[in-house]
Structure formats: structure tokens, C-alpha cells
Write a protein that holds these residues in place. Sequence first.
Motif, PDB file in Angstrom:
ATOM      1  N   ASP A 126      14.108   8.028   8.474  1.00 36.70           N
ATOM      2  CA  ASP A 126      14.413   9.444   8.236  1.00 36.70           C
ATOM      3  C   ASP A 126      15.201   9.651   6.953  1.00 36.70           C
ATOM      4  O   ASP A 126      15.123  10.718   6.339  1.00 36.70           O
ATOM      5  N   ASP A 127      15.983   8.647   6.532  1.00 38.29           N
ATOM      6  CA  ASP A 127      16.779   8.763   5.314  1.00 38.29           C
ATOM      7  C   ASP A 127      15.981   8.435   4.056  1.00 38.29           C
ATOM      8  O   ASP A 127      16.473   8.646   2.945  1.00 38.29           O
ATOM      9  N   ALA A 128      14.754   7.920   4.219  1.00 37.42           N
ATOM     10  CA  ALA A 128      13.993   7.440   3.061  1.00 37.42           C
ATOM     11  C   ALA A 128      12.745   8.256   2.778  1.00 37.42           C
ATOM     12  O   ALA A 128      12.105   8.052   1.739  1.00 37.42           O
ATOM     13  N   THR A 129      12.365   9.160   3.668  1.00 36.27           N
ATOM     14  CA  THR A 129      11.168   9.967   3.462  1.00 36.27           C
ATOM     15  C   THR A 129      11.344  11.330   4.109  1.00 36.27           C
ATOM     16  O   THR A 129      12.050  11.461   5.116  1.00 36.27           O
ATOM     17  N   SER A 130      10.689  12.311   3.513  1.00 39.53           N
ATOM     18  CA  SER A 130      10.717  13.658   4.083  1.00 39.53           C
ATOM     19  C   SER A 130       9.633  13.856   5.134  1.00 39.53           C
ATOM     20  O   SER A 130       9.635  14.867   5.841  1.00 39.53           O
ATOM     21  N   LEU A 131       8.710  12.909   5.253  1.00 42.46           N
ATOM     22  CA  LEU A 131       7.680  13.001   6.281  1.00 42.46           C
ATOM     23  C   LEU A 131       8.311  12.703   7.634  1.00 42.46           C
ATOM     24  O   LEU A 131       8.923  11.643   7.809  1.00 42.46           O
ATOM     25  N   PRO A 132       8.167  13.598   8.603  1.00 41.94           N
ATOM     26  CA  PRO A 132       8.809  13.373   9.906  1.00 41.94           C
ATOM     27  C   PRO A 132       8.131  12.253  10.687  1.00 41.94           C
ATOM     28  O   PRO A 132       6.992  11.864  10.399  1.00 41.94           O
ATOM     29  N   ARG A 259       3.568   3.774   8.131  1.00 41.60           N
ATOM     30  CA  ARG A 259       2.125   4.048   8.044  1.00 41.60           C
ATOM     31  C   ARG A 259       1.736   5.194   8.982  1.00 41.60           C
ATOM     32  O   ARG A 259       0.957   6.083   8.614  1.00 41.60           O
ATOM     33  N   GLN A 260       2.253   5.151  10.193  1.00 39.53           N
ATOM     34  CA  GLN A 260       1.884   6.179  11.162  1.00 39.53           C
ATOM     35  C   GLN A 260       2.389   7.555  10.732  1.00 39.53           C
ATOM     36  O   GLN A 260       1.768   8.569  11.036  1.00 39.53           O
ATOM     37  N   ARG A 261       3.515   7.610  10.012  1.00 39.63           N
ATOM     38  CA  ARG A 261       3.960   8.894   9.471  1.00 39.63           C
ATOM     39  C   ARG A 261       2.934   9.440   8.493  1.00 39.63           C
ATOM     40  O   ARG A 261       2.623  10.634   8.509  1.00 39.63           O
ATOM     41  N   LEU A 262       2.430   8.570   7.653  1.00 33.99           N
ATOM     42  CA  LEU A 262       1.401   9.008   6.709  1.00 33.99           C
ATOM     43  C   LEU A 262       0.130   9.447   7.430  1.00 33.99           C
ATOM     44  O   LEU A 262      -0.405  10.537   7.176  1.00 33.99           O
ATOM     45  N   PHE A 263      -0.372   8.593   8.326  1.00 34.77           N
ATOM     46  CA  PHE A 263      -1.645   8.881   8.971  1.00 34.77           C
ATOM     47  C   PHE A 263      -1.576  10.125   9.855  1.00 34.77           C
ATOM     48  O   PHE A 263      -2.579  10.819  10.035  1.00 34.77           O
ATOM     49  N   SER A 264      -0.418  10.427  10.429  1.00 33.04           N
ATOM     50  CA  SER A 264      -0.307  11.588  11.316  1.00 33.04           C
ATOM     51  C   SER A 264       0.090  12.860  10.574  1.00 33.04           C
ATOM     52  O   SER A 264      -0.377  13.942  10.911  1.00 33.04           O
ATOM     53  N   GLN A 265       0.935  12.744   9.557  1.00 37.62           N
ATOM     54  CA  GLN A 265       1.422  13.926   8.858  1.00 37.62           C
ATOM     55  C   GLN A 265       0.542  14.324   7.675  1.00 37.62           C
ATOM     56  O   GLN A 265       0.711  15.409   7.126  1.00 37.62           O
ATOM     57  N   VAL A 266      -0.355  13.452   7.275  1.00 32.43           N
ATOM     58  CA  VAL A 266      -1.301  13.763   6.193  1.00 32.43           C
ATOM     59  C   VAL A 266      -2.690  13.799   6.824  1.00 32.43           C
ATOM     60  O   VAL A 266      -3.400  12.788   6.865  1.00 32.43           O
ATOM     61  N   VAL A 346       4.454   2.578   1.483  1.00 30.31           N
ATOM     62  CA  VAL A 346       5.130   1.918   2.595  1.00 30.31           C
ATOM     63  C   VAL A 346       6.150   0.907   2.066  1.00 30.31           C
ATOM     64  O   VAL A 346       7.282   0.814   2.570  1.00 30.31           O
ATOM     65  N   ASP A 347       5.777   0.139   1.040  1.00 28.89           N
ATOM     66  CA  ASP A 347       6.708  -0.829   0.450  1.00 28.89           C
ATOM     67  C   ASP A 347       8.007  -0.151   0.022  1.00 28.89           C
ATOM     68  O   ASP A 347       9.110  -0.621   0.337  1.00 28.89           O
ATOM     69  N   VAL A 348       7.881   0.952  -0.712  1.00 26.51           N
ATOM     70  CA  VAL A 348       9.060   1.618  -1.270  1.00 26.51           C
ATOM     71  C   VAL A 348       9.896   2.270  -0.177  1.00 26.51           C
ATOM     72  O   VAL A 348      11.129   2.127  -0.145  1.00 26.51           O
ATOM     73  N   VAL A 349       9.250   2.982   0.726  1.00 26.55           N
ATOM     74  CA  VAL A 349       9.984   3.695   1.773  1.00 26.55           C
ATOM     75  C   VAL A 349      10.722   2.718   2.685  1.00 26.55           C
ATOM     76  O   VAL A 349      11.899   2.915   3.021  1.00 26.55           O
ATOM     77  N   VAL A 350      10.055   1.652   3.076  1.00 24.85           N
ATOM     78  CA  VAL A 350      10.680   0.674   3.966  1.00 24.85           C
ATOM     79  C   VAL A 350      11.844  -0.029   3.264  1.00 24.85           C
ATOM     80  O   VAL A 350      12.911  -0.233   3.857  1.00 24.85           O
ATOM     81  N   ASP A 415       7.080  12.893  -1.809  1.00 23.25           N
ATOM     82  CA  ASP A 415       6.215  12.944  -0.631  1.00 23.25           C
ATOM     83  C   ASP A 415       5.359  14.203  -0.581  1.00 23.25           C
ATOM     84  O   ASP A 415       4.366  14.237   0.149  1.00 23.25           O
ATOM     85  N   SER A 416       5.718  15.220  -1.339  1.00 25.93           N
ATOM     86  CA  SER A 416       4.936  16.465  -1.311  1.00 25.93           C
ATOM     87  C   SER A 416       3.547  16.282  -1.912  1.00 25.93           C
ATOM     88  O   SER A 416       2.657  17.094  -1.660  1.00 25.93           O
ATOM     89  N   VAL A 417       3.342  15.212  -2.691  1.00 24.85           N
ATOM     90  CA  VAL A 417       2.021  15.021  -3.298  1.00 24.85           C
ATOM     91  C   VAL A 417       0.980  14.636  -2.253  1.00 24.85           C
ATOM     92  O   VAL A 417      -0.229  14.695  -2.531  1.00 24.85           O
ATOM     93  N   TRP A 418       1.434  14.242  -1.065  1.00 26.32           N
ATOM     94  CA  TRP A 418       0.482  13.911  -0.003  1.00 26.32           C
ATOM     95  C   TRP A 418      -0.104  15.166   0.649  1.00 26.32           C
ATOM     96  O   TRP A 418      -0.960  15.058   1.534  1.00 26.32           O
ATOM     97  N   GLU A 419       0.337  16.346   0.226  1.00 23.74           N
ATOM     98  CA  GLU A 419      -0.147  17.576   0.853  1.00 23.74           C
ATOM     99  C   GLU A 419      -1.629  17.816   0.585  1.00 23.74           C
ATOM    100  O   GLU A 419      -2.314  18.458   1.381  1.00 23.74           O
TER     101      GLU A 419
END
Length: 494
Positions: A126-132, A259-266, A346-350, A415-419
Motif C-alpha cells: 500500500d505504501d509503494a503503489t496507488s493501485l489498491p 501482479r494481482q493488483r495489476l491484473f484486477s485493477q487494470v 512488479v520489480d520496482v513496486v516490490v 501508476d495512472s498510465v495503466w488507465e
Amino acid sequence: MSNGFGFNFPNNDDDGEDRRNNNPFGAFGFGPFGAFNIGGPAGGSGASGSGSGQGGPGGLGDILNQFGQMLSGMGSSMNSPENAGPVNFDLAKRIAMQQLGNAGAVSPADRNAVQEATRLAELWLDDATSLPAASTEVQAWNAADWLEATLPQWQRLVTPVAQHLNEAQLDSLPEEAREMMGPMSSMMQQFSGMNTGMQVGGALARLAQQALTGADFGLPVSPAGTTALLPHNITAIAKDLDVPAQEVLVYVAAREAARQRLFSQVPWLVERIVSSVEEYALGVSIDTSHIEEAARELDLQSGDPAAIQEALNKLQGMDLTPRISSNNAAATARLETLLALVEGWVDVVVYNALSQRLPSTTTMAAAWARRTASGGSAEHALAQVVSVEISAPQVGQAAELWRRSTNAVGATRRDSVWEHPDFLPTAEHLDNPAAFIDSLLDDAPTDDFEEEFAKLEQMLLQQDGTSKEQDQAQTADDSRDEDDEDPDPNDKQD
């Protein structure tokens, strides 16, 4: 190869290339998805995966073993309408389960450890990405569970490639051969589907023994709404690291949760990856020119035993596997870039989430990079199962781009570029991240702009308030004027 590096695969098939190169029968197969193929899929060792039999893996004994497995399921598989397509997935599943054997049940203690590690990883992410965090169910799987759960998505990835590859194989045959096969085309398709099923089953069994998470290798093959870890496989690779097992589990859980944040929120991302594989399949082609060249050099009518033996020895040292590629370069490049962007992000966020909390983060990040280089990557998995040959995604370059973007504009803007897919970095940006970062900076509002906007907003509010006061005063004046012009009729009578 010894398993001396962290996160290396214990079941690497390092001599697979040698076995393919030493297969003199490859010229007579139809390739990875052809009927009675005996060369095995790219990077694989055939469906059986055993080393027994004459000539070792890929030799005559392995061929007969594959043929026996094919015949053993022929009665039920060939008559099943569900297996009438280009791949017999019922046979694929049975072959894979047979190779996995007893995968071992996941203990309650392991399930609890997976739950706790994922919960902690989500909190730090939660501290490293705005994707919930994704609304997923956390599960602990063994290898058989991974196979069962991911097979439907693998089926979706494999089917279009197998279909178009079969069509390309037929198109590559001389017209006379196609005419001769006409009466047997239906049977040949069934045999081809069974052979492909065996190849897919063997490849999936190997991946199931190597997978650490549901969406390992950066591919969205796990069911939606599921965050899954394989504690048995994680424990196996953790033995090679001088890192506490709990930290390894949290690190792997953080990667899967990210990964699951990306796959579910994008919402468009998963479909984009799958559609890129389907587009790749539309342009699939088979190159057999090197096989034809080798056949021309093999002169069996010369009558010279020494020359024939020399030619056969030369064939044994050649790779006679048909070369598969796609004419759809755009789809291939798009797939490579997407996979790189996902794993690089994922590398950077983790790393940002864990580096100040787990001292071993840097060690595990390096170990993960070695794992990827040694076969734990998306292109390896796609080549093994789907026969999609792509270049290794530029994960390192993508990670550097995301890292520099974070420093320049922050995690929220990054993270907004994933919109929308049009906002994502392109393949050119991976080589020149400065151009992409400049575009982010151009779109980002500056402090001066925000200050001026606030002043304008305040001025408009003041003008709006003044206008309302003037309207109210004018309304009061109009009301008084009406009263003066229309006196009370009773006053007139007086």
C-alpha cells in the motif's frame, strides 16, 4: 547444471537442446503441434519426460513410450466431442497428472503461513503503489492444484496457436501429399490433437513443478479473484538461499500480490495479453527450408556406405526441428513489451515496499533475476506450452523506466498510465526512458499552475457571490416599485 543459484529450477532440462540436435528423426515430424511429432516442443524433452529407452530421451525408446501413451487413451479420447479440437486437453491433463504423481497435500500450517505472508505483503505494498489491493481469495496450492486451476487459461492460450499451426503445417505440404491425406484428414487431426495434448501435458507438468505462484512467469493464468502461492515449491528454492524461509515467503507473496493488483485493477490488461497471443497465432508460419536442404545433401543412392554413414552422422548433429515464427511482428512486439512492463513494474513496486523492511530484499531480487534468466520467465513458459517463440522481454529496462518514473513524478502519477493501453510506455521507451518521463512531466500539473488555478477559482467564487448579492438587491427594488405602482384598493375608497 547444479542447482547452486538461488531460485534456480530444480528440474531444469539443460540438455534439451542437445537432445533436439541429436534427433535424426525430426525431419519426418510435423513440428511441435504435428501428428506423431518426435522432436518435442521447443525447450522440452517430449511428453514422457523420462530418460529411459534406447538412445536416451528423444531416442527410439522415448518415441515408443509416447506412442504407447497415445494409444492407451485412444478409445475414450478420440470419441470425446470435447477433444475434437486441435489439442486433446483431456489427454494433456492426464499426462500431466501422471508425471506429477503424488504432489503432496498442503498442510494447515503452510496454509496459515501463506495467509499471513500475503496479508503482510499487501500492507506494505500500500505504501509503494496507488493501485489498491485486489479483492482476492488467498490460497495455498500444490503442483496438482496449480495445474487444475490454470489449465482453463492455458487452454485459451494454446488453442488458437495450435489451430493455426496445424493449418500452416498442411499448407507447407506438397499438393500431392495433401490430396493423399484427404480421406484420412479427420483421423490425422485426431492423432495430431492427441500428440499435441501429450506435448502440452508434459510441458505443464514441468511448469507445475517449478511454479511458485498462481500467476508465476508474469502470465495471467490463475483464476480471477485468486492469489495463490505454492509453499512446497517455495520451500525447495529457499534451501539454496542464505535467507530465512519466512522472508522468502513474504517476498514471493509480495510479487504475486503486486501482479494481482495489476491484473484486477487494470481491466484491459489480461485481455490484451491473451489477444496478443491470438494475433501471434494468426500469422504463424513454419520454415522447413533447413530440413529440405539437409535432405538434398543426403544421397542414399550413391551406394557408398562411408558416404551414407558420414551424411547420417552429419544429420545427427543438426537441429532438424521445423522453425516456428509469426509474420505478425506487431503482435509479437506488443506481447514482449507488455510482459516486460508487468514484471518490471512488479520489480520496482516490490523493492520499494520491502527494501526498508526486509534486509534480504536485495539478495532475493538478485536471486529472482537469476531464476528468470535460467528459465523462470514468460517467454520460456510460452515456448514450452504454447509454442510461442518471442524474445526475452526487457524486464531490466522496464524496471529502470518505472524506477526513474517514480523518482520523477511519484508512484500515483506513475501508476495512472495503466488507465489506458495508449498511455503505456512503448518498446522504444524501454531503450529511451527519458522520452517517456518527459511526457509524464509535461502532463503533470506544476505548483505555479495549481496556484494560478486556485486564484482563478477563488475569483470566480467571489464574482459569483457578488452577482448573487446584486440579483437579490435588484429583486428587492423591483418588489418595492410594484408596491408603489399598485396601491391597496381600500386606500382609494377612503
